[in-house]
Scaffold this motif. Structure first.
Motif, PDB file in Angstrom:
ATOM      1  N   HIS A 132       0.778  -1.257   0.089  1.00  0.00           N
ATOM      2  CA  HIS A 132       0.108  -0.021  -0.101  1.00  0.00           C
ATOM      3  C   HIS A 132       0.770   1.296   0.067  1.00  0.00           C
ATOM      4  O   HIS A 132       1.785   1.167   0.740  1.00  0.00           O
ATOM      5  CB  HIS A 132      -0.732   0.114   1.254  1.00  0.00           C
ATOM      6  N   SER A 133       0.578   2.127  -0.813  1.00  0.00           N
ATOM      7  CA  SER A 133       1.222   3.426  -1.210  1.00  0.00           C
ATOM      8  C   SER A 133       2.533   3.164  -1.131  1.00  0.00           C
ATOM      9  O   SER A 133       3.064   2.498  -2.398  1.00  0.00           O
ATOM     10  CB  SER A 133       1.066   4.463   0.391  1.00  0.00           C
ATOM     11  N   ASP A 188      -2.879   1.715  -4.381  1.00  0.00           N
ATOM     12  CA  ASP A 188      -2.540   3.282  -4.234  1.00  0.00           C
ATOM     13  C   ASP A 188      -0.979   3.521  -4.023  1.00  0.00           C
ATOM     14  O   ASP A 188      -0.633   4.075  -3.279  1.00  0.00           O
ATOM     15  CB  ASP A 188      -3.036   3.930  -2.962  1.00  0.00           C
ATOM     16  N   GLN A 191      -2.053  15.585  -4.206  1.00  0.00           N
ATOM     17  CA  GLN A 191      -0.777  14.960  -3.879  1.00  0.00           C
ATOM     18  C   GLN A 191       0.102  15.836  -3.239  1.00  0.00           C
ATOM     19  O   GLN A 191       1.008  15.475  -2.486  1.00  0.00           O
ATOM     20  CB  GLN A 191      -0.305  14.256  -5.086  1.00  0.00           C
ATOM     21  N   SER A 194      -0.883  16.668   0.058  1.00  0.00           N
ATOM     22  CA  SER A 194      -0.585  15.521   0.974  1.00  0.00           C
ATOM     23  C   SER A 194       0.793  15.344   1.534  1.00  0.00           C
ATOM     24  O   SER A 194       1.183  14.684   2.727  1.00  0.00           O
ATOM     25  CB  SER A 194      -1.309  14.264   0.382  1.00  0.00           C
ATOM     26  N   PHE A 222      -5.347  10.894   4.030  1.00  0.00           N
ATOM     27  CA  PHE A 222      -5.612   9.305   4.228  1.00  0.00           C
ATOM     28  C   PHE A 222      -7.226   9.243   4.535  1.00  0.00           C
ATOM     29  O   PHE A 222      -7.965   8.517   3.831  1.00  0.00           O
ATOM     30  CB  PHE A 222      -5.019   8.834   5.504  1.00  0.00           C
ATOM     31  N   ASP A 228      -8.770   9.369  -3.573  1.00  0.00           N
ATOM     32  CA  ASP A 228      -7.324   9.442  -2.740  1.00  0.00           C
ATOM     33  C   ASP A 228      -6.849  10.658  -3.119  1.00  0.00           C
ATOM     34  O   ASP A 228      -6.701  11.177  -4.390  1.00  0.00           O
ATOM     35  CB  ASP A 228      -6.515   8.162  -3.447  1.00  0.00           C
ATOM     36  N   THR A 277      -3.663  11.335  -1.275  1.00  0.00           N
ATOM     37  CA  THR A 277      -2.137  11.079  -1.557  1.00  0.00           C
ATOM     38  C   THR A 277      -1.409  10.585  -2.781  1.00  0.00           C
ATOM     39  O   THR A 277      -0.450  10.964  -3.085  1.00  0.00           O
ATOM     40  CB  THR A 277      -1.874  10.070  -0.421  1.00  0.00           C
ATOM     41  N   HIS A 301      -7.275   7.180   0.745  1.00  0.00           N
ATOM     42  CA  HIS A 301      -5.875   6.357   0.878  1.00  0.00           C
ATOM     43  C   HIS A 301      -5.973   5.469   2.264  1.00  0.00           C
ATOM     44  O   HIS A 301      -5.210   4.782   2.227  1.00  0.00           O
ATOM     45  CB  HIS A 301      -4.825   7.411   1.129  1.00  0.00           C
ATOM     46  N   SER A 302      -6.931   5.721   2.913  1.00  0.00           N
ATOM     47  CA  SER A 302      -7.011   4.695   4.064  1.00  0.00           C
ATOM     48  C   SER A 302      -7.909   3.415   3.633  1.00  0.00           C
ATOM     49  O   SER A 302      -7.988   2.473   4.568  1.00  0.00           O
ATOM     50  CB  SER A 302      -7.879   5.348   5.108  1.00  0.00           C
TER      51      SER A 302
END
Length: 265
Positions: free
Chosen positions: A84-85, A107, A121, A124, A150, A209, A211, A241-242
């Motif tokens: 993730h991320s 993501d 973005q 963030s 998030f 999202d 981020t 994003h969470s």
């Protein structure tokens, strides 16, 4: 799918690896051997990591990748990696290098070659990118910053709860490395997207999202156009994003399991 197929979960910036516990439980029920090691400098608990933030300072993309590669070397067989991320960026690197048999990038942090940089973005990333000195520091998110980056697609109450439960200081270096990747010929954020002799790859994007906006994930997906290996994309339009650790995590996890089944993994 072998009953002993390992799955390695890779967390992203600012989130502790224990946030993956529900996924690990679900994947074990499905017959996989699940694990979620932390980044270099992470300690076993959220609180312990918060109290030892200096251990994370200066950790970069190459350091994180090397740590997971070392962990994978100790497994009985090559794993599926789910990140993730920034963990999604690391997952792509591990797949391209042949350390994993398949990858799911949720993501994912932007790899070299991704050009869109939406305002959301930029905002963030400001907690880190606003000061060059943060490149060598570990930076924490306030509840307000977490809400924007998030928790914007969930309630304020849930966002605050998740911030209190799972956030840890994050090294600033990976964000600086990713944000300058297109200007660096030897960027650690580079991935061989043309490679065809790799396992299947799934991108998952959250439509809300901030981020890693959907357009950024789609830009990364398009970079793989010259590869003949399986590269798929799934979008969850109403998720932020969470999405991997908020109350809607199971929908994303079930979609991941279904995709792995479709690939006979």
């Amino acid at each position: 799918m072998s009953s002993s197929t390992p799955v390695v979960f890779i967390h992203g910036l600012w989130i502790h690896s224990t946030a993956w516990q529900p996924w690990q439980d679900l994947f074990r029920e499905a017959g996989y051997e699940a694990s979620a090691p932390g980044w270099p400098g992470d300690l076993p608990s959220v609180q312990a990591t918060r109290h030892n933030a200096d251990a994370l300072a200066g950790v970069g993309i190459d350091d994180i990748t090397a740590a997971y590669r070392s962990f994978i070397a100790g497994l009985p067989s090559k794993p599926i990696v789910i990140g993730h991320s920034f963990g999604g960026l690391i997952a792509q690197k591990l797949l391209a290098s042949g350390d994993a048999i398949a990858a799911i990038a949720i993501d994912p942090g932007q790899i070299k070659g991704v050009k869109p940089v939406p305002f959301a973005q930029i905002r963030s990333g400001l907690p880190v990118l606003k000061s060059p000195a943060n490149r060598k520091k570990a930076v924490s998110l306030t509840a307000k910053q977490f809400r924007y980056g998030f928790g914007n697609a969930i309630s304020q109450t849930e966002s605050d709860r998740l911030h209190a439960a799972w956030t840890i200081p994050g090294p600033g270096r990976p964000l600086f490395e990713a944000s300058t990747a297109n200007f660096n010929t030897t960027s650690p954020a580079a991935v061989d997207t043309k490679k065809s002799d790799r396992g299947p790859l799934l991108f998952i994007a959250g439509g809300k999202d901030h981020t890693v906006p959907e357009v950024v994930v789609k830009a990364a997906y398009k970079l793989y156009a010259e590869s003949t290996a399986v590269t798929d994309l799934r979008v969850f339009p109403d998720r932020g994003h969470s999405l991997v650790f908020d109350s809607g995590w199971r929908a994303v996890a079930n979609a991941s399991l279904a995709w792995l089944k479709s690939q006979s993994l």
